[in-house]
Design a protein around this motif. Structure first.
Motif, PDB file in Angstrom:
ATOM      1  N   ASP A 272       0.828  -1.206   0.000  1.00  0.00           N
ATOM      2  CA  ASP A 272       0.000   0.000   0.000  1.00  0.00           C
ATOM      3  C   ASP A 272       0.864   1.258   0.000  1.00  0.00           C
ATOM      4  O   ASP A 272       0.554   2.248  -0.677  1.00  0.00           O
ATOM      5  N   ALA A 273       1.955   1.237   0.756  1.00  0.00           N
ATOM      6  CA  ALA A 273       2.861   2.388   0.799  1.00  0.00           C
ATOM      7  C   ALA A 273       3.522   2.605  -0.560  1.00  0.00           C
ATOM      8  O   ALA A 273       3.688   3.746  -1.011  1.00  0.00           O
ATOM      9  N   ALA A 274       3.887   1.507  -1.222  1.00  0.00           N
ATOM     10  CA  ALA A 274       4.491   1.617  -2.550  1.00  0.00           C
ATOM     11  C   ALA A 274       3.536   2.291  -3.525  1.00  0.00           C
ATOM     12  O   ALA A 274       3.943   3.117  -4.355  1.00  0.00           O
ATOM     13  N   GLN A 275       2.257   1.955  -3.431  1.00  0.00           N
ATOM     14  CA  GLN A 275       1.264   2.592  -4.297  1.00  0.00           C
ATOM     15  C   GLN A 275       1.188   4.093  -4.022  1.00  0.00           C
ATOM     16  O   GLN A 275       1.037   4.898  -4.948  1.00  0.00           O
ATOM     17  N   GLN A 276       1.339   4.484  -2.758  1.00  0.00           N
ATOM     18  CA  GLN A 276       1.315   5.917  -2.435  1.00  0.00           C
ATOM     19  C   GLN A 276       2.536   6.637  -2.992  1.00  0.00           C
ATOM     20  O   GLN A 276       2.447   7.797  -3.404  1.00  0.00           O
ATOM     21  N   TRP A 277       3.687   5.947  -2.992  1.00  0.00           N
ATOM     22  CA  TRP A 277       4.869   6.556  -3.614  1.00  0.00           C
ATOM     23  C   TRP A 277       4.578   6.896  -5.072  1.00  0.00           C
ATOM     24  O   TRP A 277       4.902   7.981  -5.559  1.00  0.00           O
ATOM     25  N   GLU A 278       3.970   5.953  -5.780  1.00  0.00           N
ATOM     26  CA  GLU A 278       3.684   6.176  -7.196  1.00  0.00           C
ATOM     27  C   GLU A 278       2.622   7.257  -7.391  1.00  0.00           C
ATOM     28  O   GLU A 278       2.740   8.115  -8.262  1.00  0.00           O
ATOM     29  N   GLU A 279       1.584   7.210  -6.564  1.00  0.00           N
ATOM     30  CA  GLU A 279       0.492   8.175  -6.703  1.00  0.00           C
ATOM     31  C   GLU A 279       0.948   9.591  -6.380  1.00  0.00           C
ATOM     32  O   GLU A 279       0.403  10.566  -6.902  1.00  0.00           O
ATOM     33  N   GLY A 280       1.975   9.717  -5.529  1.00  0.00           N
ATOM     34  CA  GLY A 280       2.425  11.036  -5.117  1.00  0.00           C
ATOM     35  C   GLY A 280       3.309  11.741  -6.125  1.00  0.00           C
ATOM     36  O   GLY A 280       3.513  12.964  -6.030  1.00  0.00           O
ATOM     37  N   VAL A 281       3.826  11.018  -7.100  1.00  0.00           N
ATOM     38  CA  VAL A 281       4.765  11.606  -8.057  1.00  0.00           C
ATOM     39  C   VAL A 281       4.122  12.747  -8.840  1.00  0.00           C
ATOM     40  O   VAL A 281       4.703  13.838  -8.987  1.00  0.00           O
ATOM     41  N   GLY A 282       2.920  12.513  -9.341  1.00  0.00           N
ATOM     42  CA  GLY A 282       2.276  13.491 -10.206  1.00  0.00           C
ATOM     43  C   GLY A 282       2.066  14.842  -9.543  1.00  0.00           C
ATOM     44  O   GLY A 282       2.318  15.898 -10.148  1.00  0.00           O
ATOM     45  N   ALA A 283       1.629  14.817  -8.272  1.00  0.00           N
ATOM     46  CA  ALA A 283       1.350  16.071  -7.576  1.00  0.00           C
ATOM     47  C   ALA A 283       2.622  16.881  -7.357  1.00  0.00           C
ATOM     48  O   ALA A 283       2.645  18.100  -7.578  1.00  0.00           O
ATOM     49  N   VAL A 284       3.684  16.218  -6.921  1.00  0.00           N
ATOM     50  CA  VAL A 284       4.948  16.921  -6.679  1.00  0.00           C
ATOM     51  C   VAL A 284       5.521  17.427  -7.997  1.00  0.00           C
ATOM     52  O   VAL A 284       6.030  18.553  -8.084  1.00  0.00           O
ATOM     53  N   ARG A 285       5.424  16.613  -9.019  1.00  0.00           N
ATOM     54  CA  ARG A 285       5.927  17.004 -10.341  1.00  0.00           C
ATOM     55  C   ARG A 285       5.213  18.257 -10.839  1.00  0.00           C
ATOM     56  O   ARG A 285       5.836  19.168 -11.397  1.00  0.00           O
ATOM     57  N   GLN A 286       3.894  18.322 -10.615  1.00  0.00           N
ATOM     58  CA  GLN A 286       3.127  19.466 -11.100  1.00  0.00           C
ATOM     59  C   GLN A 286       3.522  20.746 -10.371  1.00  0.00           C
ATOM     60  O   GLN A 286       3.621  21.816 -10.989  1.00  0.00           O
ATOM     61  N   VAL A 287       3.752  20.645  -9.064  1.00  0.00           N
ATOM     62  CA  VAL A 287       4.208  21.813  -8.301  1.00  0.00           C
ATOM     63  C   VAL A 287       5.528  22.318  -8.864  1.00  0.00           C
ATOM     64  O   VAL A 287       5.745  23.525  -9.030  1.00  0.00           O
ATOM     65  N   ALA A 288       6.435  21.374  -9.179  1.00  0.00           N
ATOM     66  CA  ALA A 288       7.739  21.759  -9.724  1.00  0.00           C
ATOM     67  C   ALA A 288       7.590  22.395 -11.115  1.00  0.00           C
ATOM     68  O   ALA A 288       8.241  23.400 -11.419  1.00  0.00           O
ATOM     69  N   VAL A 289       6.729  21.816 -11.944  1.00  0.00           N
ATOM     70  CA  VAL A 289       6.499  22.378 -13.289  1.00  0.00           C
ATOM     71  C   VAL A 289       5.941  23.796 -13.186  1.00  0.00           C
ATOM     72  O   VAL A 289       6.377  24.705 -13.907  1.00  0.00           O
ATOM     73  N   ASP A 290       5.014  23.989 -12.278  1.00  0.00           N
ATOM     74  CA  ASP A 290       4.427  25.315 -12.077  1.00  0.00           C
ATOM     75  C   ASP A 290       5.479  26.321 -11.622  1.00  0.00           C
ATOM     76  O   ASP A 290       5.332  27.532 -11.856  1.00  0.00           O
ATOM     77  N   ALA A 291       6.534  25.819 -10.981  1.00  0.00           N
ATOM     78  CA  ALA A 291       7.618  26.685 -10.512  1.00  0.00           C
ATOM     79  C   ALA A 291       8.721  26.839 -11.559  1.00  0.00           C
ATOM     80  O   ALA A 291       9.761  27.431 -11.292  1.00  0.00           O
ATOM     81  N   GLY A 292       8.479  26.278 -12.762  1.00  0.00           N
ATOM     82  CA  GLY A 292       9.432  26.454 -13.859  1.00  0.00           C
ATOM     83  C   GLY A 292      10.381  25.307 -14.096  1.00  0.00           C
ATOM     84  O   GLY A 292      11.343  25.440 -14.861  1.00  0.00           O
ATOM     85  N   SER A 293      10.111  24.153 -13.494  1.00  0.00           N
ATOM     86  CA  SER A 293      10.994  23.001 -13.668  1.00  0.00           C
ATOM     87  C   SER A 293      10.704  22.287 -14.991  1.00  0.00           C
ATOM     88  O   SER A 293       9.562  22.218 -15.446  1.00  0.00           O
ATOM     89  N   GLU A 294      11.757  21.748 -15.601  1.00  0.00           N
ATOM     90  CA  GLU A 294      11.649  21.032 -16.881  1.00  0.00           C
ATOM     91  C   GLU A 294      11.939  19.553 -16.671  1.00  0.00           C
ATOM     92  O   GLU A 294      12.934  19.188 -16.039  1.00  0.00           O
ATOM     93  N   PHE A 295      11.060  18.704 -17.199  1.00  0.00           N
ATOM     94  CA  PHE A 295      11.247  17.258 -17.129  1.00  0.00           C
ATOM     95  C   PHE A 295      11.437  16.733 -18.554  1.00  0.00           C
ATOM     96  O   PHE A 295      10.602  16.971 -19.428  1.00  0.00           O
ATOM     97  N   VAL A 296      12.540  16.018 -18.783  1.00  0.00           N
ATOM     98  CA  VAL A 296      12.892  15.545 -20.125  1.00  0.00           C
ATOM     99  C   VAL A 296      12.923  14.019 -20.134  1.00  0.00           C
ATOM    100  O   VAL A 296      13.628  13.397 -19.327  1.00  0.00           O
ATOM    101  N   ALA A 297      12.154  13.412 -21.017  1.00  0.00           N
ATOM    102  CA  ALA A 297      12.140  11.959 -21.140  1.00  0.00           C
ATOM    103  C   ALA A 297      13.446  11.486 -21.765  1.00  0.00           C
ATOM    104  O   ALA A 297      13.966  12.105 -22.693  1.00  0.00           O
ATOM    105  N   ILE A 298      13.968  10.380 -21.264  1.00  0.00           N
ATOM    106  CA  ILE A 298      15.235   9.873 -21.779  1.00  0.00           C
ATOM    107  C   ILE A 298      15.128   9.560 -23.271  1.00  0.00           C
ATOM    108  O   ILE A 298      16.095   9.731 -24.027  1.00  0.00           O
ATOM    109  N   ASP A 299      13.945   9.143 -23.728  1.00  0.00           N
ATOM    110  CA  ASP A 299      13.762   8.836 -25.144  1.00  0.00           C
ATOM    111  C   ASP A 299      13.847  10.071 -26.027  1.00  0.00           C
ATOM    112  O   ASP A 299      14.020   9.967 -27.242  1.00  0.00           O
ATOM    113  N   ASP A 300      13.723  11.258 -25.412  1.00  0.00           N
ATOM    114  CA  ASP A 300      13.815  12.499 -26.172  1.00  0.00           C
ATOM    115  C   ASP A 300      15.233  13.065 -26.204  1.00  0.00           C
ATOM    116  O   ASP A 300      15.482  14.075 -26.863  1.00  0.00           O
ATOM    117  N   LEU A 301      16.143  12.418 -25.503  1.00  0.00           N
ATOM    118  CA  LEU A 301      17.538  12.830 -25.543  1.00  0.00           C
ATOM    119  C   LEU A 301      18.208  12.262 -26.793  1.00  0.00           C
ATOM    120  O   LEU A 301      17.689  11.349 -27.435  1.00  0.00           O
TER     121      LEU A 301
END
Length: 359
Positions: A272-301
């Motif tokens: 159950d805790a592992a599922q929360q780790w996965e579910e929490g990624v999106g929210a933190v990522r969105q906060v970072a994106v809103d603050a100007g953070s860039e996320f680059v997929a390895i396939d796009d390198l």
């Protein structure tokens, strides 16, 4: 029945019939950390409920009772009954094979790694001298242990430097949280600086380091959502697993029924805790994106960059295995077994590793 399960079953069979009382349970991490909020606190709540209050807890948080790297001593010296989490990588030399989940992989998530690690701990496959993984890592320490929910995939992030070509890594000071992460960064060409994540915010803010290897969802625990500006996604620079550990004396204070409930609950709470780790990624990522953070997929390198990271991942497996083998530890056997479980879960090993391990 695997050795890990057999150890618990044997302990249950030998236990006294006396009901358990109150147990002290400590963590070195803050309550905001998912290993505490999604595992430790949930574990206590469920156990109290399932035992109708026969099992209660006195919790300690954020190093109130013991700190990182001193948790095993606290258990063995009777300072505390239970540690959740016991962060194995900070106990130098004590858990030599437990970093195995930090080996780089592709297409893995927290639940997959948690199940693979549980299978590794339950396995009756002998690694060396008749010892299974559980025997080798846990068996002679006077404790009983369970894996907890694995973190989300660790990523490479910087405070702004773009990593678009292999040479962009060269000499960049980056935080590593373990010996294995140090190997990864060295293979990439960066300059690893080992420190706990709790110290990384200040180091990043001051420019002492320019990057970090850390799970994105964990940024929230250390207030890094506004600080980290560039992240490579799509390759896991390992996923940390650690232990829920209880002293043998505390375990023996439980009735056999309570021990059975504890074992079953510990396993389910980890998933159950592992599922929360996965579910929490999106929210933190969105906060970072809103603050100007860039996320680059390895396939796009670029192909050169993808090949550089893939080679570093492969070389990390080999160096970690051969370094521990030289110290007398059965690292290759452990890595092979873990690799089998990861592949069975749908994960992908770095190019060349299946052949190297003989899978």
């Amino acid at each position: 029945m695997g050795t890990r399960a057999a150890a618990v079953a044997t302990a249950i069979g030998l236990a006294s019939a006396a009901h358990a009382d109150n147990f002290s349970i400590a963590s070195s991490l803050p309550r905001a950390h998912l290993w505490v909020s999604a595992h430790k606190e949930v574990l206590m709540e469920r156990l109290e409920e399932k035992t109708s209050g026969e099992m209660t807890f006195t919790p300690f948080f954020a190093g109130e009772l013991t700190g990182l790297g001193r948790e095993l001593d606290a258990l063995q010296n009777g300072v505390v009954d239970i540690i959740d989490p016991l962060v194995a990588p900070y106990h130098e030399g004590a858990f030599p094979l437990s970093e195995v989940t930090q080996l780089p992989t592709y297409e893995t998530d927290s639940v997959m790694v948690t199940r693979a690690f549980q299978n590794l701990m339950d396995s009756d496959v002998e690694l060396v001298d008749g010892k299974t993984f559980y025997d080798y890592e846990i068996g002679d320490k006077g404790i009983i242990g369970w894996g907890i929910g694995a973190t989300a995939a660790y990523s490479i992030s910087t405070t702004g430097k773009k990593l678009e070509a292999p040479g962009d890594f060269q000499g960049v000071p980056m935080r590593a949280g373990s010996g294995l992460q140090t190997i990864v960064l060295e293979k990439l060409g960066a300059t690893p600086v080992t420190m706990p994540a709790s110290q990384a915010y200040e180091a990043l803010s001051r420019g002492t380091i320019e990057g970090i290897v850390l799970a994105v969802v964990d940024w929230k625990s250390y207030s890094m959502e506004q600080l980290l500006k560039y992240t490579i996604e799509g390759v896991s620079i390992g996923q940390w697993e650690s232990y829920l550990a209880i002293t043998q004396d505390a375990w023996n204070r439980m009735s056999p029924e309570e021990q059975k409930i504890f074992d079953e609950t510990a396993r389910q709470v980890s998933i159950d805790a592992a599922q929360q780790w996965e579910e929490g990624v999106g929210a933190v990522r969105q906060v970072a994106v809103d603050a100007g953070s860039e996320f680059v997929a390895i396939d796009d390198l670029s192909p050169e960059m993808q090949a550089h990271i893939a080679k570093a991942a492969e070389d990390t497996w080999v160096e970690w295995i051969e370094k521990l083998e030289a110290q007398g530890h059965p690292a290759k056997a452990a890595a092979k077994l873990y690799g089998e479980y990861i592949v069975a879960e749908g994960g992908v090993l770095p190019t060349g590793i299946s052949e190297y391990l003989g899978l």
